[in-house]
Design an enzyme around this catalytic site. Structure first.
Site, PDB file in Angstrom:
ATOM      1  N   ALA A  77      18.952  99.013  68.377  1.00 13.02           N
ATOM      2  CA  ALA A  77      19.058  97.676  68.956  1.00 13.02           C
ATOM      3  C   ALA A  77      19.874  96.730  68.069  1.00 13.02           C
ATOM      4  O   ALA A  77      20.305  97.081  66.967  1.00 13.02           O
ATOM      5  CB  ALA A  77      17.658  97.110  69.189  1.00 13.02           C
ATOM      6  N   HIS A  78      20.032  95.523  68.570  1.00 22.50           N
ATOM      7  CA  HIS A  78      20.845  94.497  67.923  1.00 22.50           C
ATOM      8  C   HIS A  78      20.335  94.150  66.523  1.00 22.50           C
ATOM      9  O   HIS A  78      19.147  94.085  66.268  1.00 22.50           O
ATOM     10  CB  HIS A  78      20.900  93.227  68.778  1.00 22.50           C
ATOM     11  N   ASN A  79      21.273  93.954  65.618  1.00 23.49           N
ATOM     12  CA  ASN A  79      21.030  93.495  64.255  1.00 23.49           C
ATOM     13  C   ASN A  79      20.195  94.444  63.411  1.00 23.49           C
ATOM     14  O   ASN A  79      19.626  94.052  62.399  1.00 23.49           O
ATOM     15  CB  ASN A  79      20.416  92.090  64.240  1.00 23.49           C
TER      16      ASN A  79
END
Length: 176
Positions: A77-79
């Site tokens: 997922a993001h980051n």
């Protein structure tokens, strides 16, 4: 705006830089998309298996450090940040803003909740789910929620005896 380092191998249907799962609730009870304006950075010598997806950062970067090896069908997922020389087996999932340390070994179908940190050298057994930060390096985890490997094995040995123990307890209650 994603960056791919030297000697990276991306197998069939790998997606680098898709939108992260970012939504905000509205007053009407629906969800509005949050712009995902970050990127993905793959450092050198990364290998990514088929059908793996790595989301771009909401802001900033999702980072896959040097020497990471990812199997097929993984969701990052993001980051998220994955430390150097970590290996992850198939069907694993890592929720947003989680930081995985260097030289970790993660089994297939394992998962991590978001916004936690995993110490260097952590080993997570297959089908385990990590729900909290792991601070001690070289910790081995098993189960869902994941606990120490040896604690899991002792607990599971007791769990397998539970039906017999319940029967014995009921027999004792009847005698009393």
């Amino acid at each position: 705006q994603c960056q791919v380092g030297d000697r990276c191998i991306l197998h069939a249907n790998v997606i680098i830089g898709s939108d992260g799962f970012g939504f905000t609730p509205t007053e009407e009870g629906t969800f509005e998309k949050i712009a995902q304006i970050g990127n993905v950075v793959l450092e050198s010598d990364v290998e990514i298996g088929a059908n793996t997806v790595i989301d771009r950062g909401t802001m900033g970067s999702t980072i896959i450090r040097k020497g990471v090896k990812l199997d097929n069908l993984i969701q990052i997922a993001h980051n998220v940040e994955i430390g150097e020389n970590t290996v992850i087996a198939a069907q694993a999932g890592i929720a947003g803003s989680t930081q995985i340390g260097a030289s970790c070994q993660i089994g297939g179908q394992a998962g991590f909740v978001g916004h936690i940190k995993i110490a260097n050298g952590t080993k997570e057994q297959a089908q385990s789910g990590v729900a909290a930060t792991v601070k001690k390096e070289s910790t081995a985890l098993y189960g869902s929620p994941a606990i120490g490997y040896s604690d899991y094995l002792r607990s599971y040995a007791g769990f397998k005896q539970l039906p017999d123990l319940v029967k014995k307890l009921r027999d004792m209650e009847k005698r009393l």
